[in-house]
Design a protein around this motif. Structure first.
Motif, mmCIF file in Angstrom:
data_model
loop_
_atom_site.group_PDB
_atom_site.id
_atom_site.type_symbol
_atom_site.label_atom_id
_atom_site.label_comp_id
_atom_site.label_asym_id
_atom_site.label_seq_id
_atom_site.Cartn_x
_atom_site.Cartn_y
_atom_site.Cartn_z
ATOM 1 N N SER A 84 4.756 4.606 3.986
ATOM 2 C CA SER A 84 3.715 3.598 3.754
ATOM 3 C C SER A 84 3.545 2.809 5.045
ATOM 4 O O SER A 84 4.468 2.730 5.857
ATOM 5 N N ARG B 73 -7.266 -2.878 3.906
ATOM 6 C CA ARG B 73 -7.845 -3.434 2.672
ATOM 7 C C ARG B 73 -9.059 -4.310 2.973
ATOM 8 O O ARG B 73 -10.059 -4.284 2.246
ATOM 9 N N ASN C 122 -0.257 7.269 -0.539
ATOM 10 C CA ASN C 122 -1.515 7.855 -1.011
ATOM 11 C C ASN C 122 -2.691 6.906 -0.815
ATOM 12 O O ASN C 122 -3.784 7.334 -0.442
ATOM 13 N N GLU C 123 -2.473 5.630 -1.080
ATOM 14 C CA GLU C 123 -3.526 4.635 -0.840
ATOM 15 C C GLU C 123 -3.864 4.582 0.653
ATOM 16 O O GLU C 123 -5.040 4.468 1.018
ATOM 17 N N LYS D 163 -5.980 7.643 1.591
ATOM 18 C CA LYS D 163 -7.352 7.481 1.104
ATOM 19 C C LYS D 163 -8.103 6.457 1.942
ATOM 20 O O LYS D 163 -9.269 6.663 2.295
ATOM 21 N N MET E 186 0.852 -1.167 0.000
ATOM 22 C CA MET E 186 0.000 0.000 0.000
ATOM 23 C C MET E 186 0.899 1.232 0.000
ATOM 24 O O MET E 186 1.793 1.345 0.833
#
Length: 71
Positions: free
Chosen positions: A38, A48, A4-5, A8, A1
């Motif tokens: 990250s 996730r 940015n992921e 979000k 990940m």
């Protein structure tokens, strides 16, 4: 990940950077590091799964029988 992921994902599940650090029982500086670089694989996997199951942080806390998480 990616970072940015991560950013979000925590927004979608209803957490701020500080709220995410608290949710995952980490310190504020660790939360900042995750947002700047990250998150570790375990944190990314959890986020996730939450996204896939459409669970907010508060939903998870309810399932665990815990108080509401602060964002």
């Amino acid at each position: 990940m990616t970072r940015n992921e991560y950013r979000k994902a925590i927004a979608i599940v209803g957490l701020s950077q500080l709220g995410a650090a608290r949710f995952f029982k980490a310190g504020p500086r660790t939360g900042q590091r995750w947002a700047a670089k990250s998150p570790p694989n375990g944190i990314a996997l959890c986020l996730r799964l939450m996204l896939a199951l459409k669970l907010s942080a508060n939903d998870v806390m309810k399932l665990l029988g815990a108080d509401r998480v602060s964002s």
